[in-house]
Design an enzyme around this catalytic site. Structure first.
Site, PDB file in Angstrom:
ATOM      1  CB  ALA A 134      31.903  40.905  44.712  1.00 27.52           C
ATOM      2  N   GLY A 179      36.524  39.317  41.412  1.00 22.87           N
ATOM      3  CA  GLY A 179      37.369  40.643  41.244  1.00 22.87           C
ATOM      4  C   GLY A 179      38.799  40.492  42.280  1.00 22.87           C
ATOM      5  CD  GLU A 182      37.256  41.500  37.366  1.00 20.19           C
ATOM      6  OE1 GLU A 182      36.667  41.906  36.102  1.00 20.19           O
ATOM      7  OE2 GLU A 182      36.557  41.614  38.340  1.00 20.19           O
ATOM      8  CD  GLU A 202      33.651  38.013  37.852  1.00 22.42           C
ATOM      9  OE1 GLU A 202      34.327  38.470  38.302  1.00 22.42           O
ATOM     10  OE2 GLU A 202      34.087  36.816  37.161  1.00 22.42           O
TER      11      GLU A 202
END
Length: 332
Positions: A134, A179, A182, A202
């Site tokens: 992020a 992310g 991900e 996270e």
């Protein structure tokens, strides 16, 4: 996906419509290509899709209203059919900001409707980084509602990547956190350098994986190991990730820092000669089948198999076997 199959398989889609009763269709957003001053550009934007005269020639792009943070490279010659998605947000280590996500969404949408693409490789042009996750500087300026909506858009992007009809490979030559991991998890296959570091971190930021990681990681490595990794926010290297089943191949990093990319390219080249419709249908059968009970999964397999029976590629495969020669698949 259904529309794509109709274009590939013609009138044989009647059986696929039967499968629609079992499956939920994959929503894809079509993005048309326009031509401007001799350059191919994405509809709704001025950013060109880069062209190359050689498979590994230096990629170039013209000036645009916004910086190019995600680019596209189509390989040629013997690698024709392999497309690379190039992440190149150098100053922010490929952090998932608004511009990055928007450009990635455009390119993925374009690829989803391109029957000439047989394999997609996601790689970074930023040294030592795949994707740092992020963009916390942007996120700090968002209120609660804006943050929720942006994470929803990230989740949608990862689903869009996972729904691409052709095989996808993430080449992790460096850090892939939050992310960033991900995004790699949304791909079908993953390669990593031993020196790469990856993790869903996270919980160390007071959050949980929100772009599909809490769902894809357990399906990949098992629920117990996934819980350990997510609860602790642990980072693992490429070799450990291989042992966990998190990546398909792990290699020693080379002097140019792109060993995982080179291994991903080798993997793409192993996929490239196979019948493209068969490969796409195999992906569809596995992706859909793993989410349902075995009886429903068998019905999915049958419907996917039915799509390849009438193809010219199947006839070519049989002829090549009988004539003891390599098949020449056309994707028809």
């Amino acid at each position: 996906m259904t529309a794509l199959l109709c274009r590939q398989a013609g009138p044989r889609c009647s059986s696929w419509r039967c499968l629609g009763a079992v499956l939920r269709g994959t929503h894809t957003r079509a993005s048309l290509l326009h031509y401007r001053d001799g350059a191919r550009t994405l509809a709704g934007g001025s950013r060109p899709l880069t062209g190359h005269s050689r498979a590994h020639s230096r990629w170039q792009h013209t000036e645009a209203a916004e910086p190019v943070e995600v680019d596209l490279k189509r390989l040629e010659g013997g690698d024709d059919g392999i497309v690379e998605v190039l992440m190149c947000r150098h100053k922010a280590r490929n952090a998932l900001g608004h511009v990055f996500v928007s450009q990635m969404r455009e390119l993925v949408s374009t690829l989803s409707n391109d029957s000439a693409v047989r394999v997609v490789v996601f790689r970074s042009l930023v040294s030592g980084v795949f994707c740092a996750g992020a963009d916390l500087k942007e996120r700090a300026l968002m209120n609660n509602t804006e943050s929720d909506l942006f994470v929803h858009s990230l989740r949608s992007l990862m689903t869009q990547i996972a729904s691409l009809p052709m095989p996808t490979i993430a080449a992790m030559d460096g850090v892939a956190l939050g992310g960033g991991l991900e995004l790699a998890l949304a791909c079908d296959l993953r390669t990593a350098a031993h020196s790469a570091q990856m993790g869903l971190i996270e919980t160390t930021r007071g959050l949980l994986p929100g772009a599909g990681g809490s769902q894809r990681l357990p399906r990949m490595v098992g629920i117990t190991l996934a819980k350990e990794l997510i609860f602790t926010g642990k980072r693992v290297g490429g070799q450990t990730a291989l042992e966990m089943g998190l990546v398909n191949r792990a290699v020693e990093q080379n002097q140019t820092g792109d060993a995982a990319y080179r291994e991903a390219l080798n993997l793409a080249r192993e996929i490239l000669p196979q019948a493209p419709i068969a490969v796409r249908m195999a992906k569809e059968a596995m992706n859909r089948g793993v989410e349902v009970d075995i009886s429903s999964a068998m019905a999915i397999e049958r419907m996917c198999y039915a799509q390849v029976i009438p193809t010219r590629d199947r006839q070519e495969g049989m002829a090549a076997f009988l004539e003891k020669r390599p098949p020449r698949y056309s994707g028809e």
